[in-house]
Write a protein that holds these residues in place. Structure first.
Motif, mmCIF file in Angstrom:
data_model
loop_
_atom_site.group_PDB
_atom_site.id
_atom_site.type_symbol
_atom_site.label_atom_id
_atom_site.label_comp_id
_atom_site.label_asym_id
_atom_site.label_seq_id
_atom_site.Cartn_x
_atom_site.Cartn_y
_atom_site.Cartn_z
ATOM 1 N N LEU A 46 0.620 -1.316 -0.013
ATOM 2 C CA LEU A 46 -0.047 -0.009 -0.121
ATOM 3 C C LEU A 46 0.780 1.338 -0.053
ATOM 4 O O LEU A 46 0.223 2.459 -0.395
ATOM 5 N N GLY A 47 2.301 1.206 0.482
ATOM 6 C CA GLY A 47 3.029 2.358 0.450
ATOM 7 C C GLY A 47 3.547 2.813 -0.882
ATOM 8 O O GLY A 47 3.918 3.778 -1.010
ATOM 9 N N LEU A 48 3.449 1.874 -1.845
ATOM 10 C CA LEU A 48 3.771 2.397 -3.188
ATOM 11 C C LEU A 48 3.101 3.405 -3.583
ATOM 12 O O LEU A 48 1.917 3.737 -3.521
ATOM 13 N N ALA A 49 3.560 4.299 -4.267
ATOM 14 C CA ALA A 49 2.868 5.665 -4.561
ATOM 15 C C ALA A 49 1.877 5.483 -5.408
ATOM 16 O O ALA A 49 0.736 6.420 -5.190
ATOM 17 N N GLN A 50 1.599 4.709 -6.543
ATOM 18 C CA GLN A 50 0.407 4.412 -7.105
ATOM 19 C C GLN A 50 -0.881 3.743 -6.298
ATOM 20 O O GLN A 50 -1.824 4.189 -6.895
ATOM 21 N N TRP A 51 -0.353 3.261 -5.350
ATOM 22 C CA TRP A 51 -1.599 2.810 -4.428
ATOM 23 C C TRP A 51 -1.805 3.701 -3.286
ATOM 24 O O TRP A 51 -3.032 4.017 -3.125
ATOM 25 N N ARG A 52 -0.815 4.381 -2.791
ATOM 26 C CA ARG A 52 -0.768 5.046 -1.704
ATOM 27 C C ARG A 52 -1.756 6.426 -2.082
ATOM 28 O O ARG A 52 -2.838 6.898 -1.396
ATOM 29 N N ARG A 53 -1.651 7.000 -3.357
ATOM 30 C CA ARG A 53 -2.606 8.217 -3.897
ATOM 31 C C ARG A 53 -3.717 7.935 -3.800
ATOM 32 O O ARG A 53 -4.795 8.672 -3.788
ATOM 33 N N LEU A 54 -4.117 6.547 -3.968
ATOM 34 C CA LEU A 54 -5.651 6.104 -3.967
ATOM 35 C C LEU A 54 -6.144 5.934 -2.608
ATOM 36 O O LEU A 54 -7.196 6.623 -2.103
ATOM 37 N N ILE A 55 -5.437 5.029 -1.987
ATOM 38 C CA ILE A 55 -5.845 4.590 -0.624
ATOM 39 C C ILE A 55 -5.828 5.459 0.539
ATOM 40 O O ILE A 55 -6.728 5.240 1.567
ATOM 41 N N GLU A 56 -5.231 6.405 0.300
ATOM 42 C CA GLU A 56 -5.024 7.448 1.432
ATOM 43 C C GLU A 56 -6.466 8.298 1.430
ATOM 44 O O GLU A 56 -6.648 9.024 2.418
ATOM 45 N N HIS A 57 -7.188 8.320 0.533
ATOM 46 C CA HIS A 57 -8.291 9.055 0.456
ATOM 47 C C HIS A 57 -9.629 8.146 0.584
ATOM 48 O O HIS A 57 -9.729 7.157 0.132
ATOM 49 N N PRO A 58 -10.455 8.340 1.829
ATOM 50 C CA PRO A 58 -11.309 7.403 2.141
ATOM 51 C C PRO A 58 -12.507 6.834 1.104
ATOM 52 O O PRO A 58 -12.954 6.029 0.777
ATOM 53 N N GLU A 59 -12.706 8.009 0.083
ATOM 54 C CA GLU A 59 -13.573 7.860 -0.874
ATOM 55 C C GLU A 59 -13.119 6.778 -1.940
ATOM 56 O O GLU A 59 -13.968 6.367 -2.826
ATOM 57 N N ASN A 60 -11.855 6.520 -2.073
ATOM 58 C CA ASN A 60 -11.414 5.319 -2.870
ATOM 59 C C ASN A 60 -11.482 4.018 -2.169
ATOM 60 O O ASN A 60 -11.207 3.182 -2.757
ATOM 61 N N ARG A 61 -11.889 3.960 -0.914
ATOM 62 C CA ARG A 61 -12.029 2.681 -0.240
ATOM 63 C C ARG A 61 -13.301 1.804 -0.450
ATOM 64 O O ARG A 61 -14.155 2.574 -0.626
ATOM 65 N N ARG A 62 -13.185 0.585 -0.277
ATOM 66 C CA ARG A 62 -14.415 -0.268 -0.359
ATOM 67 C C ARG A 62 -14.480 -1.394 0.254
ATOM 68 O O ARG A 62 -13.077 -1.830 0.713
ATOM 69 N N LEU A 63 -15.500 -2.054 0.678
ATOM 70 C CA LEU A 63 -15.609 -3.292 1.213
ATOM 71 C C LEU A 63 -16.185 -4.317 0.155
ATOM 72 O O LEU A 63 -17.127 -3.937 -0.402
ATOM 73 N N ILE A 64 -15.611 -5.537 0.282
ATOM 74 C CA ILE A 64 -16.055 -6.476 -0.547
ATOM 75 C C ILE A 64 -16.985 -7.556 -0.086
ATOM 76 O O ILE A 64 -16.112 -8.382 0.681
ATOM 77 N N PRO A 65 -18.095 -7.812 0.094
ATOM 78 C CA PRO A 65 -18.733 -9.048 0.719
ATOM 79 C C PRO A 65 -18.393 -10.194 0.145
ATOM 80 O O PRO A 65 -18.604 -10.498 -1.000
ATOM 81 N N LEU A 66 -17.965 -11.206 0.882
ATOM 82 C CA LEU A 66 -17.748 -12.495 0.636
ATOM 83 C C LEU A 66 -18.323 -13.473 1.414
ATOM 84 O O LEU A 66 -18.451 -13.190 2.666
#
Length: 206
Positions: A77-97
């Protein structure tokens, strides 16, 4: 790594479980198979908009088909391409399984049952319907998500020692969707397979 999963519960049960509303009429059309999840298939996701949780549909590939292989799982998650997404709550999701699969050609002892090999399906005994941490982005191929992985726990490690899906406890659903980046990282941990008498069940696919 896990590239197959299932959500065998009635979709209508997801709304009260996650205190969500339908995002639109689109998720109700059932022109996809919500039970069997494979790379680039569509799946139900839970998101937050305007303080309200919504049940929506997205594709299981955060690259939207742009990569040679689907990007279905992310750990760094610390890679720049992923951190720029995941640090913003609106980009997070829950996947029901309700289950996820790991594959092995070797025979392994998993839990207290008989040794198993091949396609193994894991379920959580204290959460028959559970949520996996995920994030998404908008791409040219549409909205795509990826599940977040973490260290494997004691029951998954014999099958796939490198990683497992980040399964959240129910009390952490809101934290994942709303908390800071630092808290997100703290939630990226293996589900305690020994938290109940069994924790996980593994079975060969029928």
């Amino acid at each position: 790594m896990c590239n197959r999963a299932r959500n065998a519960g009635d979709p209508e049960t997801l709304l009260p479980m996650f205190k969500a509303l339908w995002a639109s009429e689109r998720p109700r059309d059932n022109r996809f198979n919500p039970v069997e999840l494979v790379p680039r298939s569509r799946a139900y996701v839970v998101r937050v908009e305007g303080g309200q949780r919504l049940l929506d549909v997205m594709s299981w590939d955060v690259l939207g088909g742009a990569g040679k292989w689907p990007m279905t799982n992310v750990r760094q998650l610390g890679l720049a391409q992923w951190r720029r997404l995941i640090e913003h709550p609106e980009n997070r999701r829950l996947i029901p399984l309700t289950a996820f699969c790991e594959w092995t050609l070797e025979t392994h002892q998993v839990g207290a049952g008989k040794p198993l090999k091949g396609e193994m399906w894991f379920q959580i005994t204290d959460q028959p319907q559970f949520a996996v941490a995920a994030f998404w982005q908008r791409t040219a191929g549409g909205d795509g998500f990826t599940m977040v992985t973490c260290d494997a726990n004691e029951l998954v490690a014999p099958i796939h020692p490198k990683a497992m899906l980040t399964i959240l406890e129910q009390k952490d659903h809101a934290r994942w969707l709303e908390c800071s980046y630092e808290e997100v990282v703290s939630l990226q941990r293996p589900y305690d397979g020994l938290s109940t008498a069994v924790g996980f069940q593994a079975s060969v696919a029928e």
